[in-house]
Scaffold this motif. Structure first.
Motif, PDB file in Angstrom:
ATOM      1  N   UNK A 164      -0.863  -0.408  -6.206  1.00 11.61           N
ATOM      2  CA  UNK A 164      -2.246  -0.855  -6.412  1.00 11.61           C
ATOM      3  C   UNK A 164      -3.029  -0.494  -5.154  1.00 11.61           C
ATOM      4  N   UNK A 165      -4.339  -0.423  -5.283  1.00  9.33           N
ATOM      5  CA  UNK A 165      -5.162  -0.156  -4.109  1.00  9.33           C
ATOM      6  C   UNK A 165      -6.627  -0.352  -4.442  1.00  9.33           C
ATOM      7  N   UNK A 166      -7.471  -0.407  -3.401  1.00 11.86           N
ATOM      8  CA  UNK A 166      -8.913  -0.485  -3.661  1.00 11.86           C
ATOM      9  C   UNK A 166      -9.675   0.446  -2.733  1.00 11.86           C
ATOM     10  N   UNK A 167     -10.815   0.876  -3.244  1.00 17.35           N
ATOM     11  CA  UNK A 167     -11.666   1.807  -2.493  1.00 17.35           C
ATOM     12  C   UNK A 167     -12.663   0.993  -1.682  1.00 17.35           C
ATOM     13  N   UNK A 168     -12.711   1.225  -0.366  1.00 13.58           N
ATOM     14  CA  UNK A 168     -13.656   0.459   0.457  1.00 13.58           C
ATOM     15  C   UNK A 168     -14.723   1.335   1.084  1.00 13.58           C
ATOM     16  N   UNK A 184     -13.765  -0.019  -6.291  1.00 10.23           N
ATOM     17  CA  UNK A 184     -12.876   0.295  -7.409  1.00 10.23           C
ATOM     18  C   UNK A 184     -11.432  -0.079  -7.106  1.00 10.23           C
ATOM     19  N   UNK A 185     -10.765  -0.570  -8.158  1.00  6.47           N
ATOM     20  CA  UNK A 185      -9.342  -0.871  -8.047  1.00  6.47           C
ATOM     21  C   UNK A 185      -8.554   0.167  -8.831  1.00  6.47           C
ATOM     22  N   UNK A 186      -7.483   0.660  -8.220  1.00  2.41           N
ATOM     23  CA  UNK A 186      -6.575   1.576  -8.911  1.00  2.41           C
ATOM     24  C   UNK A 186      -5.219   0.895  -9.045  1.00  2.41           C
ATOM     25  N   UNK A 187      -4.612   1.017 -10.223  1.00  3.75           N
ATOM     26  CA  UNK A 187      -3.308   0.384 -10.446  1.00  3.75           C
ATOM     27  C   UNK A 187      -2.425   1.345 -11.243  1.00  3.75           C
ATOM     28  N   UNK A 188      -1.208   0.877 -11.506  1.00  9.93           N
ATOM     29  CA  UNK A 188      -0.356   1.668 -12.396  1.00  9.93           C
ATOM     30  C   UNK A 188      -0.481   1.151 -13.823  1.00  9.93           C
TER      31      UNK A 188
END
Ligand code: G4P
Length: 533
Positions: A300-304, A380-384
């Motif tokens: 998981x991650x987020x764009x800052x 934005x959040x990115x996940x699997x």
């Protein structure tokens, strides 16, 4: 004072090795110089002075513009990754000028700790205090570096006292300066009986001493009575000041303090060793539905942060994403939660001082740059695959509102597109009035307006001017009652606008009229901070 260490996990654990941090300071305290020296230790750059060409600087403004023109430099310095000892450090850069403070706040959402640089002659300055408050809100532990000891400085007790009083933060000195200004000759590591001498080349090793009574201090402090006065000081410091306490530090109640001179590359090794030992490895991050732990298997991650790429003709951008859990593999497909669409991470990048490299894999705590053509936005959040959204990449109600005046009416559509992109990059906030009138841009600092104007011209060929708007304040409006919100919006249609996400924003002509509406509509919340979703 002895810095206790605690082994968190075997060093082979890639997450436990990571230290993701930012440097907070008031302009001129020495952030750039310290960054250069830290990178030198990490072997990320060959020569000091490469981070930022600051020569012939006329003002912060021209400095920023100049750097922005050479877009490559600012992209590259947004995050710097380097290895030192067993650790991988991710140093996130924050803009120096306060007009870009929004960018700084967002960057601070992506770090696990911060280094606070204080000018030893000036103590805590305004911007440091403000940035510190942001760190406190987020429980970010702070390591302090008191810089410029090679110049006439304030008494160390005075500085520690100021930290305690103005920041309500316990200060635990790790090292203690031996003299200051012209007489500065090194630091003594409290409780460890070690001295680091200023005259040792390149911040070299330490020398053992028997304690404060060691004759070495008579050699170093030659002025009449200076050595004895210094011994008294150290006794006071060891007996009367707070000792380092890892838990208090991690909870944000205490800061370990190092003394040194970034310019002389002195004390920087102690600082980086200290970060390796005590700064937290990547921590869990709060998402809307649950807390995500770095040890979880799925990525998981987020764009800052979003930054326009080097080539303005191609409108490609780099989205900086903090990995929060799992492992990011080059080529993997992630889910962009906002749209529900898959996004291919075919060329994620790592950044070094002057270079970037394709990242084959990245772990929690790492920051990778994802090239894209406008698919990714701040927050934005990115996940699997999981439907979660990370919280806390904030947007602040702008303090300056301006109407955009386009000199060529034929270009209205292009302007709309351009503003959408600038809004998504976080250059400015864009509000589209309900009544169909020209877009209003909002900024926290006036410099952002200059940057927008310059970029609209340079990248889109759009010459624009600004007009005063009759509105001076704006707030996002929400309510638990949809009916109440609709009623408010209907009766204030000419003062309503939508932000980039379509959220309703109320614009008021004066702070007084805002207060008046707040009182009249108690079931409606008027907020000045909004989480990106
Ligand atoms: P900033 O990024 O926080 O704004 O600070 P920066 O590192 O640019 O440092 C501001 C000024 O302070 C610079 O001098 C720098 O050389 C000086 N400086 C930084 N650390 C130390 C130190 O430990 N001791 C002393 N004596 N000076 C230090 P300048 O003349 O304003 O800039 P420049 O033209 O040398 O770049």
């Amino acid at each position: 004072m002895l810095m206790q260490t605690r082994t968190e996990a075997p060093p082979a654990d890639p997450v436990a090795r990571r230290r993701t941090f930012a440097i907070i300071s008031h302009p001129d305290a020495g952030k750039t110089t310290l960054t250069e020296k830290l990178l030198l230790f990490g072997g990320a750059i060959q020569l000091a002075g490469e981070v930022k060409a600051k020569r012939n600087r006329v003002s912060t403004r021209s400095d920023w513009m100049g750097i922005e023109k050479e877009r490559g430099i600012s992209v590259v310095t947004s995050v710097m990754t380097f290895e030192y000892g067993d650790c991988v450090f991710n140093l996130l850069d924050t803009p120096g000028h306060e007009d870009f403070s929004e960018d700084t706040y967002r960057t601070l959402t992506a770090v696990d700790s911060a280094v606070m640089v204080i000018d030893a002659a000036k103590g805590i300055e305004a911007r440091t205090r403000k940035l510190f408050e942001v760190c406190r809100l987020r429980d970010i532990p702070i390591v302090t570096f008191v810089n410029k000891l090679d110049r006439e400085s304030r008494d160390p007790f005075d500085i520690l006292d100021e930290i305690e009083k103005t920041l309500a933060l316990d200060a635990a000195p790790v090292t203690w300066p031996i003299g200051s200004g012209r007489n500065f000759s090194g630091t003594y590591e409290l409780g460890m009986n070690r001295v680091r001498r200023l005259d040792a080349a390149d911040d070299g090793g330490t020398v053992p001493v028997s304690g404060p009574e060691d004759p070495l201090f008579d050699e170093l402090l030659t002025e009449n009575g200076a050595a004895d006065a210094w011994r008294e000081e150290v006794e006071l410091a060891q007996g009367g000041l707070k000792a380092f306490d890892l838990d208090a530090f991690r909870e944000g109640h205490l800061t370990p303090v190092f003394f040194g001179s970034a310019l002389r590359n002195f004390g920087v090794r102690d600082l980086i060793d200290g970060l390796a030992k005590v700064a937290p490895a990547p921590r869990g991050q709060d998402a809307d539905k649950r807390r995500v732990e770095p040890s979880e298997a799925r990525m998981t991650g987020f764009v800052f942060k979003i930054q326009a790429n080097m080539d303005p003709n191609h409108r490609d951008r780099i989205a900086f994403m903090r990995v929060c859990s799992g492992k990011l593999n080059r080529g993997m497909k992630a889910r962009l939660v906002r749209t529900g669409k898959p996004i291919s991470l075919s060329a994620p990048q790592f950044f070094f001082a002057q270079d970037r490299a394709i990242a084959d894999e990245a772990y929690a705590g790492d920051v990778v740059g994802i090239p894209n053509h406008g698919t990714l936005r701040i927050g934005d959040t990115l996940t699997e695959g999981e439907e979660i959204v990370f919280r806390g990449v904030p947007s602040f109600a702008p303090e300056i509102l301006r109407r955009i005046k386009l000199t060529d009416a034929m270009k209205a559509k292009k302007l709309k597109e351009a503003l959408q992109q600038m809004g998504e990059e976080g250059v400015v906030q864009v509000f589209v009035p309900y009544d169909g009138s020209q877009a209003i841009v909002g900024v926290v600092g006036a410099l952002q307006l200059d940057v927008l104007k310059e970029r609209l011209q340079a990248e889109y060929g759009l010459p624009v001017d600004y007009e005063m708007s009759r509105f001076t304040v704006c707030r996002w409006v929400t309510s638990d009652s949809e009916t109440d919100l609709d009623k408010f919006i209907d009766s204030h249609n000419s003062a309503m606008a939508r932000d980039l996400d379509g959220a309703p924003v109320f614009m008021a002509t004066t702070a007084f009229s805002l207060r008046y509406e707040e009182e009249r509509y108690p079931s409606v919340s008027f907020t000045d901070v909004k989480d990106y979703q």
